[in-house]
Write an enzyme that holds these catalytic residues in place. Sequence first.
Site, PDB file in Angstrom:
ATOM      1  N   GLU A 188       0.806  -1.221   0.000  1.00 32.86           N
ATOM      2  CA  GLU A 188       0.000   0.000   0.000  1.00 32.86           C
ATOM      3  C   GLU A 188       0.838   1.268   0.000  1.00 32.86           C
ATOM      4  O   GLU A 188       0.520   2.238  -0.688  1.00 32.86           O
ATOM      5  CB  GLU A 188      -0.948  -0.011   1.210  1.00 32.86           C
ATOM      6  CG  GLU A 188      -2.115  -0.970   1.105  1.00 32.86           C
ATOM      7  CD  GLU A 188      -1.735  -2.406   1.427  1.00 32.86           C
ATOM      8  OE1 GLU A 188      -0.571  -2.645   1.817  1.00 32.86           O
ATOM      9  OE2 GLU A 188      -2.599  -3.299   1.292  1.00 32.86           O
TER      10      GLU A 188
ATOM     11  N   HIS B  31     -10.509  -5.465  10.105  1.00 33.10           N
ATOM     12  CA  HIS B  31     -11.263  -5.190   8.887  1.00 33.10           C
ATOM     13  C   HIS B  31     -12.532  -4.392   9.173  1.00 33.10           C
ATOM     14  O   HIS B  31     -13.418  -4.312   8.316  1.00 33.10           O
ATOM     15  CB  HIS B  31     -11.622  -6.494   8.174  1.00 33.10           C
ATOM     16  CG  HIS B  31     -10.453  -7.181   7.537  1.00 33.10           C
ATOM     17  ND1 HIS B  31      -9.500  -7.834   8.287  1.00 33.10           N
ATOM     18  CD2 HIS B  31     -10.072  -7.309   6.249  1.00 33.10           C
ATOM     19  CE1 HIS B  31      -8.582  -8.346   7.482  1.00 33.10           C
ATOM     20  NE2 HIS B  31      -8.908  -8.050   6.232  1.00 33.10           N
TER      21      HIS B  31
END
Length: 405
Positions: A141, A210
């Site tokens: 990322e 998450h």
Amino acid sequence: MSAIIHGAGAATALSTFNFKTLVAPCRTNIPGRSKRCIVAAGSDDDASKSFGSSILTVRHSQKLIANAVATKADMSATTGTGHELLLFEALQEGLEEEMDRDPHVCVMGEDVGHYGGSYKVTKGLADKFGDLRVLDTPICENAFTGMGIGAAMTGLRPVIEGMNMGFLLLAFNQISNNCGMLHYTSGGQFTIPVVIRGPGGVGRQLGAEHSQRLESYFQSIPGIQMVACSTPYNAKGLMKAAIRSENPVILFEHVLLYNLKEKIPDEEYICNLEEAEMVRPGEHITILTYSRMRYHVMQAAKTLVNKGYDPEVIDIRSLKPFDLYTIGNSVKKTHRVLIVEECMRTGGIGASLTAAINENFHDYLDAPVMCLSSQDVPTPYAGTLEEWTVVQPAQIVTAVEQLCQ
């Protein structure tokens, strides 16, 4: 890599659209609002102006009027032709339209290519636009976010997808020190027209890592705008506006709203990045919310109406900057404010919004601002415990009853 993508994108002539028309100054003072306001729906006295191949409606805003009755800004339930889309399909349609319109728009992220993205927002784009404009990246990322920011500096308009918003914590350095600050630290030599988007929020037993709500993390970064979509209509409109903006924009999408269906117009439209949406006009109390909590609030509103209350519900949509014009009009009318968010209570969007309301509209309040937020705990995996950490409609009803006593 950015040079390669730039070369591929530049094969087609750039549209003559003036992107700067979409960048409105931040409104921190309430007496007036921006003279320019591009919206999706207009009235009979609105002026239609042509920008390149796009025809949009420009509404000239008026001065703030005390105790004004706010009206719905975006007429999503428009009359005439339209088509039904799920929210993820509306995001995909908006992205595809912008890639058709402007060859400088490109997409990058994990599995965004032929797989179509983890929630299918980029489905079919790689087949249509090729692997250079829809670039699959490794699981890195920080690297591909930095690459996207660098590509924006060279003239591209990248859309960076975080497979899950929690993963973008690995790119926080790039987003904070580069994405938000390079326009300033370069003395205005560079603009960073990048969109960072992806799913977030508490899903259904996705676990703590998450189920992140990162709005509070990014709100303190100078130079970045933040918006949150909540319907297929505003998802498409905000996506298109974010891509056309000269500012870096973070678009928050909720993982539980992707399959929400709505009829949206066939004609092109965009939503203002700095404008809230009046969901339900009312007289007794102002309820400010965004994203998934919009639906918890509307569920609670049905109960409140049956009990004799008339709540005004506003989806703030713009998380940074706040639309203090719409919020101010509502506070001057109802004199009571309840904020409902899924973000954490400590240092969240609700805390910043409470401070803004107290600073600007303290004299109009008949009761302290109340904020309902998620509990400051990691989101449990167990479904029953997960539900306890997030604001529920019954809590909203109780809070309104307390404020309206």
